[in-house]
Design a protein around this motif. Structure first.
Motif, PDB file in Angstrom:
ATOM      1  N   ASN A   1     -14.983   0.833  -6.472  1.00 24.07           N
ATOM      2  CA  ASN A   1     -14.371   1.085  -7.780  1.00 24.07           C
ATOM      3  C   ASN A   1     -12.900   1.419  -7.628  1.00 24.07           C
ATOM      4  N   ARG A   2     -12.559   2.136  -6.562  1.00 20.25           N
ATOM      5  CA  ARG A   2     -11.175   2.509  -6.312  1.00 20.25           C
ATOM      6  C   ARG A   2     -10.302   1.270  -6.133  1.00 20.25           C
ATOM      7  N   ASP A   3     -10.874   0.207  -5.537  1.00 14.80           N
ATOM      8  CA  ASP A   3     -10.125  -1.027  -5.325  1.00 14.80           C
ATOM      9  C   ASP A   3      -9.832  -1.763  -6.626  1.00 14.80           C
ATOM     10  N   LYS A   4     -10.558  -1.441  -7.677  1.00 14.41           N
ATOM     11  CA  LYS A   4     -10.386  -2.133  -8.953  1.00 14.41           C
ATOM     12  C   LYS A   4      -9.396  -1.430  -9.873  1.00 14.41           C
ATOM     13  N   ARG A   5      -8.895  -0.289  -9.440  1.00 11.53           N
ATOM     14  CA  ARG A   5      -7.950   0.441 -10.292  1.00 11.53           C
ATOM     15  C   ARG A   5      -6.694  -0.399 -10.521  1.00 11.53           C
ATOM     16  N   PRO A   6      -6.034  -0.202 -11.660  1.00 12.31           N
ATOM     17  CA  PRO A   6      -4.754  -0.887 -11.858  1.00 12.31           C
ATOM     18  C   PRO A   6      -3.740  -0.385 -10.836  1.00 12.31           C
ATOM     19  N   LEU A   7      -2.660  -1.143 -10.689  1.00 15.97           N
ATOM     20  CA  LEU A   7      -1.623  -0.797  -9.724  1.00 15.97           C
ATOM     21  C   LEU A   7      -0.383  -0.245 -10.413  1.00 15.97           C
ATOM     22  N   ALA A   8       0.226   0.737  -9.773  1.00 18.70           N
ATOM     23  CA  ALA A   8       1.556   1.218 -10.137  1.00 18.70           C
ATOM     24  C   ALA A   8       2.462   0.826  -8.978  1.00 18.70           C
ATOM     25  N   VAL A   9       3.511   0.094  -9.280  1.00 20.03           N
ATOM     26  CA  VAL A   9       4.379  -0.491  -8.257  1.00 20.03           C
ATOM     27  C   VAL A   9       5.723   0.236  -8.294  1.00 20.03           C
TER      28      VAL A   9
ATOM     29  N   GLY B   1       5.054  12.994   1.708  1.00 22.29           N
ATOM     30  CA  GLY B   1       3.713  13.300   1.224  1.00 22.29           C
ATOM     31  C   GLY B   1       3.246  12.345   0.138  1.00 22.29           C
ATOM     32  N   LEU B   2       3.770  11.134   0.145  1.00 25.86           N
ATOM     33  CA  LEU B   2       3.409  10.162  -0.888  1.00 25.86           C
ATOM     34  C   LEU B   2       2.074   9.498  -0.575  1.00 25.86           C
ATOM     35  N   PRO B   3       1.371   9.072  -1.607  1.00 30.73           N
ATOM     36  CA  PRO B   3       0.078   8.417  -1.397  1.00 30.73           C
ATOM     37  C   PRO B   3       0.251   7.130  -0.590  1.00 30.73           C
ATOM     38  N   GLU B   4      -0.757   6.821   0.191  1.00 31.52           N
ATOM     39  CA  GLU B   4      -0.730   5.570   0.935  1.00 31.52           C
ATOM     40  C   GLU B   4      -0.866   4.412  -0.021  1.00 31.52           C
ATOM     41  N   GLY B   5      -0.285   3.299   0.362  1.00 32.03           N
ATOM     42  CA  GLY B   5      -0.376   2.066  -0.402  1.00 32.03           C
ATOM     43  C   GLY B   5       0.343   0.985   0.357  1.00 32.03           C
ATOM     44  N   PRO B   6       0.045  -0.258   0.042  1.00 33.88           N
ATOM     45  CA  PRO B   6       0.719  -1.344   0.741  1.00 33.88           C
ATOM     46  C   PRO B   6       2.221  -1.314   0.481  1.00 33.88           C
ATOM     47  N   LEU B   7       2.965  -1.749   1.485  1.00 38.08           N
ATOM     48  CA  LEU B   7       4.422  -1.804   1.420  1.00 38.08           C
ATOM     49  C   LEU B   7       4.850  -3.257   1.535  1.00 38.08           C
ATOM     50  N   TYR B   8       5.470  -3.766   0.477  1.00 40.84           N
ATOM     51  CA  TYR B   8       5.990  -5.137   0.472  1.00 40.84           C
ATOM     52  C   TYR B   8       7.484  -5.074   0.697  1.00 40.84           C
ATOM     53  N   MET B   9       7.951  -5.824   1.703  1.00 37.38           N
ATOM     54  CA  MET B   9       9.355  -5.804   2.096  1.00 37.38           C
ATOM     55  C   MET B   9       9.905  -7.229   2.120  1.00 37.38           C
ATOM     56  N   ARG B  10      11.205  -7.318   2.084  1.00 32.56           N
ATOM     57  CA  ARG B  10      11.905  -8.593   2.162  1.00 32.56           C
ATOM     58  C   ARG B  10      11.883  -9.075   3.620  1.00 32.56           C
ATOM     59  N   GLY B  11      11.694 -10.368   3.813  1.00 27.03           N
ATOM     60  CA  GLY B  11      11.818 -10.930   5.161  1.00 27.03           C
ATOM     61  C   GLY B  11      13.218 -10.690   5.691  1.00 27.03           C
TER      62      GLY B  11
ATOM     63  N   ARG C   1      -3.151   9.305  -9.832  1.00 28.55           N
ATOM     64  CA  ARG C   1      -4.396   9.835 -10.405  1.00 28.55           C
ATOM     65  C   ARG C   1      -5.262   8.723 -10.982  1.00 28.55           C
ATOM     66  N   GLU C   2      -4.613   7.679 -11.520  1.00 26.79           N
ATOM     67  CA  GLU C   2      -5.359   6.597 -12.174  1.00 26.79           C
ATOM     68  C   GLU C   2      -5.134   5.231 -11.547  1.00 26.79           C
ATOM     69  N   CYS C   3      -4.134   5.106 -10.695  1.00 26.12           N
ATOM     70  CA  CYS C   3      -3.735   3.792 -10.190  1.00 26.12           C
ATOM     71  C   CYS C   3      -3.682   3.759  -8.667  1.00 26.12           C
ATOM     72  N   GLY C   4      -3.860   2.562  -8.134  1.00 26.42           N
ATOM     73  CA  GLY C   4      -3.503   2.326  -6.746  1.00 26.42           C
ATOM     74  C   GLY C   4      -1.989   2.228  -6.681  1.00 26.42           C
ATOM     75  N   ILE C   5      -1.405   2.689  -5.599  1.00 25.41           N
ATOM     76  CA  ILE C   5       0.050   2.689  -5.455  1.00 25.41           C
ATOM     77  C   ILE C   5       0.475   1.562  -4.525  1.00 25.41           C
TER      78      ILE C   5
END
Length: 163
Positions: free
Chosen positions: A3-11, A86-96, A60-64
């Motif tokens: 269910n956690r994987d289905k949360r909306p994302l905050a980018v 101390g920020l929540p874990e989440g994927p990091l998208y970077m420029r090539g 609290r409501e979104c994946g980061i």
């Protein structure tokens, strides 16, 4: 998928959204710009309280997801900085490392890709052109205006494709 994987994302953008880049602007004011020094100084960025609070509130409501124009070669320093705040874990998208496209194009492409499989609740970014393009594409946007604006950083984001 949980269910956690289905949360909306905050980018979230990093520079001048979560990280205060004021101390390293001097490297962009030189000619030629000293990009190596600019990015090498990033681990010393202070946190921007408004952005940091918004990440925690959103978690609290979104994946980061972290979406930055920083080059891939800065990944380790960037991950260390995020953890130190101390920020929540989440994927990091970077420029090539060789990607010099404008941030407005690179970030919108990633947002669209993410939106194919997850709801994007919000994009938080300081770049007015990124924000405008994301709004036009139908995304909800918070324009991060809590850092002092930098004309040099704006040029780097839009014309030089560097951050």
């Amino acid at each position: 998928m949980t269910n956690r994987d289905k949360r909306p994302l905050a980018v979230f953008d990093l520079d001048n959204t979560l990280a205060d880049t004021a101390h390293r602007q001097r490297y962009l004011e030189r000619r030629p710009r000293d990009w190596d020094a600019f990015f090498a100084a990033a681990p010393a960025d202070g946190p921007l309280a408004e952005g940091i609070a918004l990440v925690h509130e959103s978690a609290r409501e979104c994946g980061i997801v972290y979406l930055t124009g920083r080059p891939e070669r800065c990944r380790r320093d960037t991950l260390d900085w995020l953890a130190a705040q101390g920020l929540p874990e989440g994927p990091l998208y970077m420029r090539g490392d060789a990607d010099r496209r404008s941030a407005r194009y690179t970030k919108l492409a990633i947002l669209r890709r993410l939106a194919r499989t997850r709801e994007i609740r919000v994009l938080v970014d300081d770049d007015e052109l990124v924000c405008a393009d994301a709004r036009r594409a139908g995304f909800t946007v918070v324009h991060a205006r809590w850092a002092a604006p930098s004309g040099e950083l704006k040029a780097a984001q839009q014309r030089e494709g560097r951050t």
